[in-house]
Structure formats: C-alpha cells, structure tokens
Design a protein around this motif. Structure first.
Motif, PDB file in Angstrom:
ATOM      1  N   GLN A 288       0.898  -1.244  -0.020  1.00 26.11           N
ATOM      2  CA  GLN A 288       0.089   0.101   0.244  1.00 26.11           C
ATOM      3  C   GLN A 288       0.862   1.226   0.012  1.00 26.11           C
ATOM      4  O   GLN A 288       0.539   2.230  -0.796  1.00 26.11           O
ATOM      5  CB  GLN A 288      -0.923   0.026   1.061  1.00 26.11           C
ATOM      6  CG  GLN A 288      -2.057  -0.970   1.143  1.00 26.11           C
ATOM      7  CD  GLN A 288      -3.025  -1.096   2.272  1.00 26.11           C
ATOM      8  OE1 GLN A 288      -2.411  -0.643   3.471  1.00 26.11           O
ATOM      9  NE2 GLN A 288      -4.164  -1.674   2.159  1.00 26.11           N
ATOM     10  N   GLU A 289       2.036   1.223   0.481  1.00 22.15           N
ATOM     11  CA  GLU A 289       2.963   2.373   0.590  1.00 22.15           C
ATOM     12  C   GLU A 289       3.476   2.436  -0.526  1.00 22.15           C
ATOM     13  O   GLU A 289       3.804   3.812  -1.248  1.00 22.15           O
ATOM     14  CB  GLU A 289       3.806   2.316   1.606  1.00 22.15           C
ATOM     15  CG  GLU A 289       3.477   2.217   3.163  1.00 22.15           C
ATOM     16  CD  GLU A 289       4.439   2.084   4.332  1.00 22.15           C
ATOM     17  OE1 GLU A 289       5.566   1.406   3.882  1.00 22.15           O
ATOM     18  OE2 GLU A 289       4.218   1.936   5.467  1.00 22.15           O
TER      19      GLU A 289
ATOM     20  N   SER B 298       0.956   4.226  -2.981  1.00 25.16           N
ATOM     21  CA  SER B 298       0.696   5.562  -2.728  1.00 25.16           C
ATOM     22  C   SER B 298       2.023   6.293  -3.316  1.00 25.16           C
ATOM     23  O   SER B 298       1.643   7.368  -3.909  1.00 25.16           O
ATOM     24  CB  SER B 298       0.839   5.984  -1.114  1.00 25.16           C
ATOM     25  OG  SER B 298      -0.292   4.769  -0.396  1.00 25.16           O
TER      26      SER B 298
ATOM     27  N   GLU C 138       1.317   6.628  -6.955  1.00 23.32           N
ATOM     28  CA  GLU C 138       0.416   7.416  -7.453  1.00 23.32           C
ATOM     29  C   GLU C 138       0.635   8.908  -7.290  1.00 23.32           C
ATOM     30  O   GLU C 138       0.537   9.553  -8.207  1.00 23.32           O
ATOM     31  CB  GLU C 138      -1.067   7.368  -6.381  1.00 23.32           C
ATOM     32  CG  GLU C 138      -1.523   6.141  -6.722  1.00 23.32           C
ATOM     33  CD  GLU C 138      -2.917   5.978  -5.863  1.00 23.32           C
ATOM     34  OE1 GLU C 138      -2.865   6.725  -4.875  1.00 23.32           O
ATOM     35  OE2 GLU C 138      -3.600   5.041  -6.140  1.00 23.32           O
TER      36      GLU C 138
END
Length: 142
Positions: A101-102, A105, A108
């Motif tokens: 997830q990091e 992020s 993105e």
C-alpha cells in the motif's frame, strides 16, 4: 518346677481380692424372654467376594483417564503451535500488505511527474470503448 520357684512365683503375685457374689440377672421387658427363646439361630457369614475385579476396574479407569488427559494435552499443544505459526503468517501478510500500500501511494504521487517526464499530457476529452457492447463511448475527462 521346683518348690522354691513355685514359692517365689506365689510371692510375686499380688494378693488376690476376695470374690464377691454378683446380683442375679433379671429380664427386661421387651427382651428375648418375651419372644420365648434367648438365642437366635444365625446363618454363617457369606464368603466375601474377591476385590480383584473392583481393583481392575479402578486401575482401568485410572489408565483410561490418564491416556485421555495425555491425548488431550498433546492435541492442545499441537493446536497451540499451529495457532502460533498461523499468527506469524498473518503478521507477515499484514506487513506485506502495508508495504505494498505504501508502494502504491508513492507510485500514485509520482505518476504525474513520470508521465510529464515521458512527454505525456492530460487528455482533454477521453474516448473509451465499452467492453460489453464493443461500442465507442465518449466521455468527459475526470
């Protein structure tokens, strides 16, 4: 025994008490005298049964209970080890998900910069194709 030994033995004994006469026994009402006889016939006691079957039963119950406790304890210990192993796997998976997830992020936030460095520009009026129908759908850029 010699005469001197007998005399010594008599001298060692304490002086005998004079015998007294006991009072005569009398029957109490409701006792055996009213039943007509004094003694009752009693059967001989039965032979007692062997205690071996009882001891075998007790020993068997003890052994069965000990084996049951041993099996239960072993099963619980195995389950505890398996649970600990699975909890470790869950913790590792949670760390992996958090790391991914990091990474997502970070990707993105860097996407706009990377696209511009490659010479890409945002589309003003994107056109899309519907997968279900296969038709071209005009849409507005979001």
């Amino acid at each position: 025994m010699s005469a001197t030994t007998a005399a010594t033995a008599r001298a060692a004994r304490p002086a005998e008490l004079p015998r007294t006469r006991r009072a005569p026994l009398t029957a109490i009402s409701g006792g055996a005298a009213q039943r007509g006889r004094r003694l009752d016939v009693v059967r001989a006691p039965l032979h007692s049964k062997s205690r071996v079957p009882f001891l075998v039963l007790c020993a068997t119950l003890m052994i069965v209970s000990l084996v049951t406790v041993l099996v239960l304890n072993t099963t619980l210990a195995r389950g505890s080890y398996e649970m600990s192993k699975l909890q470790g796997q869950v913790a590792q998976t949670a760390q992996d998900v958090q790391g991914l997830q990091e990474d997502l992020s970070a990707a993105e936030t860097d996407l706009d910069d990377k696209a511009r460095s490659l010479g890409m520009v945002p589309a003003e009026n994107p056109t899309m194709i519907s997968v279900r129908t296969g038709k071209v759908v005009k849409g507005t850029g979001q």
